[in-house]
Design an enzyme around this catalytic site. Structure first.
Site, PDB file in Angstrom:
ATOM      1  N   GLU A  33       9.417 -51.047   2.296  1.00 32.58           N
ATOM      2  CA  GLU A  33       9.372 -49.670   2.784  1.00 32.58           C
ATOM      3  C   GLU A  33       8.370 -49.473   3.922  1.00 32.58           C
ATOM      4  OE1 GLU A  33      11.449 -47.463   2.355  1.00 32.58           O
ATOM      5  OE2 GLU A  33      12.557 -48.345   0.693  1.00 32.58           O
ATOM      6  N   GLN A  38      10.007 -46.279  10.612  1.00 35.05           N
ATOM      7  CA  GLN A  38      10.320 -46.186  12.043  1.00 35.05           C
ATOM      8  C   GLN A  38      10.826 -47.512  12.598  1.00 35.05           C
ATOM      9  OE1 GLN A  38       9.737 -43.049  14.174  1.00 35.05           O
ATOM     10  NE2 GLN A  38      10.404 -42.734  12.082  1.00 35.05           N
ATOM     11  N   LEU A  76       5.836 -56.384  15.548  1.00 28.95           N
ATOM     12  CA  LEU A  76       6.579 -55.335  14.836  1.00 28.95           C
ATOM     13  C   LEU A  76       6.165 -53.921  15.242  1.00 28.95           C
ATOM     14  CD1 LEU A  76       8.835 -54.999  12.831  1.00 28.95           C
ATOM     15  CD2 LEU A  76       7.181 -55.035  10.977  1.00 28.95           C
ATOM     16  N   GLY A  77       4.959 -53.796  15.836  1.00 31.40           N
ATOM     17  CA  GLY A  77       4.530 -52.474  16.288  1.00 31.40           C
ATOM     18  C   GLY A  77       3.895 -51.632  15.199  1.00 31.40           C
ATOM     19  N   TYR A 116       7.583 -39.810   2.093  1.00 34.91           N
ATOM     20  CA  TYR A 116       8.814 -40.587   2.069  1.00 34.91           C
ATOM     21  C   TYR A 116       8.644 -41.859   1.236  1.00 34.91           C
ATOM     22  CZ  TYR A 116      12.041 -44.199   2.912  1.00 34.91           C
ATOM     23  OH  TYR A 116      12.907 -45.227   2.657  1.00 34.91           O
ATOM     24  N   ASP A 134      14.008 -38.919   4.945  1.00 34.11           N
ATOM     25  CA  ASP A 134      13.740 -39.715   6.148  1.00 34.11           C
ATOM     26  C   ASP A 134      14.680 -39.249   7.250  1.00 34.11           C
ATOM     27  OD1 ASP A 134      16.203 -40.674   5.381  1.00 34.11           O
ATOM     28  OD2 ASP A 134      15.746 -42.738   5.965  1.00 34.11           O
TER      29      ASP A 134
END
Length: 355
Positions: A33, A38, A76-77, A116, A134
């Site tokens: 998760e 994003q 991955l940011g 979330y 989400d």
DNA sequence: AAGACGGGGGG
DNA sequence: CCCCCAGTCTT
């Protein structure tokens, strides 16, 4: 038939078979998760496997060095996710003896776990009756009910959270939550949704009104800013000078080369007039430009980067506290941001004396 | 309430 | 080029 039941029937036939769905292990679900925040499933998938292999249980994760975690996260940011995961893992060890909690109330206290993710973990691992909200859920519900309240306003968030809770199948939260997200991802897509084959054609307000492409409504963001980065590659013997970024700006704590940032797109001659340049380099310093200007696009900024090789390390005047020399092999293990590791990938032969 | 925070893919 | 993605945290 209720919305929830139709949705779950659709899911049984059309749902994706994803690796983190074959478990109720809250640690594994948490891992997936956070990675998927994003982030598209396809993009996150290799990272999920990589992390599960490196840290099969939460105690291993907690015991790792932050450097190692960031290196695994490289590319991955939103790197704060990785640092928050480390904090969360340590908290699970300290406060729960390494037993990953499953209740919404407990997991939402973990760093990096918001509403979330807490709903996702608690419903998937323990079937707790918490509805996920989400991007998929906003889209499905706004279209189904024809709600044009902006999904990223404070009122909209409240409205959709309430409706999501009302639609939830209280006895089948895990399945329902997976179902509505898959439905949003596969059927009720942002662009070119598959309304012709949709099970909700007759009920969907947006479809009946022909305004599917107008929903959901989202408040527009701000314009992107331009930033100009000038990187300097300084070699001393077989080592290269690397700089660790600070906590505040983009790419917090990641490694790069020593940097001078300017407001405008300066050429080297103009850059040489700046105070920072004089602080770093002797008057006699000479540079070799490496490649052309690189454009790196982030969500709200365009970064234009130029790279210069300092010909003689003796021309370097100072060495800031966050600057350190590393051997080339060691640099490979440092967590670097995309702009830097793609540069290194393209310019291996320039900086590695072995080539 | 608004910004900050990455990187990739689709139209 | 703009939008979106299994969002969260900070100011």
């Amino acid at each position: 038939m209720s919305f929830a039941v139709k949705l779950m029937n659709w899911y049984r036939e059309n749902g994706r078979d994803l690796p983190w769905r074959n478990t109720q292990n809250p640690y594994v679900i948490w891992l997936s998760e956070i990675i998927l925040q994003q982030t598209r499933v396809e993009q996150g998938m290799p990272y999920f496997h990589r992390f599960l292999e490196a840290f099969p249980i939460v105690t291993k994760f907690a015991a790792a060095e932050e450097e190692e975690i960031l290196r695994l996260w490289q590319g991955l940011g939103y790197y704060s996710r990785a640092r928050n995961m480390h904090k969360a893992a340590k908290m699970v060890v300290d406060e729960y003896g390494g037993q990953f909690p499953t209740s919404y109330a407990e997991v939402i206290r973990l760093a990096g776990v918001g509403e979330y993710t807490a709903a996702a973990i608690s419903s998937f691992s323990a079937n707790e009756a918490k509805a996920v909200v989400d991007g998929n859920v906003y889209r499905v519900l706004s279209r189904y009910f024809g709600i044009d309240e902006p999904i990223n306003g404070s009122k909209g968030k409240k409205v959709f959270a309430e409706i999501a809770g009302e639609m939830l199948d209280l006895d089948n939260a895990a399945t329902y939550n997976q179902a509505i997200m898959d439905f949003g991802a596969l059927q009720c897509k942002p662009k070119s949704p598959r309304c012709e084959t949709c099970i909700f054609q007759l009920e969907c307000v947006a479809n009946r009104a022909g305004i599917v492409d107008k929903l959901p409504v989202k408040l527009k963001g701000r314009a992107s800013k331009n930033r100009y980065f000038h990187y300097f590659i300084v070699q001393s013997d077989d080592r290269i000078l690397m700089s660790k970024r600070g906590e505040t700006d983009v790419w917090a704590n990641l490694y790069e080369f020593p940097l001078i940032e300017t407001e405008q797109d300066f050429m080297l001659e103009e850059l040489a007039q700046t105070p920072l340049f004089s602080e770093y380099f002797e008057e006699t310093a000479r540079f070799t430009p490496l490649g052309n200007m690189t454009k790196h696009i982030l969500s709200h900024q365009n970064i234009y980067a130029r790279f210069y090789l300092l010909q003689d390390a003796q021309s370097l005047r100072t060495k800031k506290s966050n600057w350190n020399y590393f051997f080339v092999e060691k640099i490979d293990t440092l967590a670097k941001h995309k702009l830097i590791f793609s540069f290194l990938e393209k310019n291996k032969q320039l900086i590695n004396p072995k080539f």
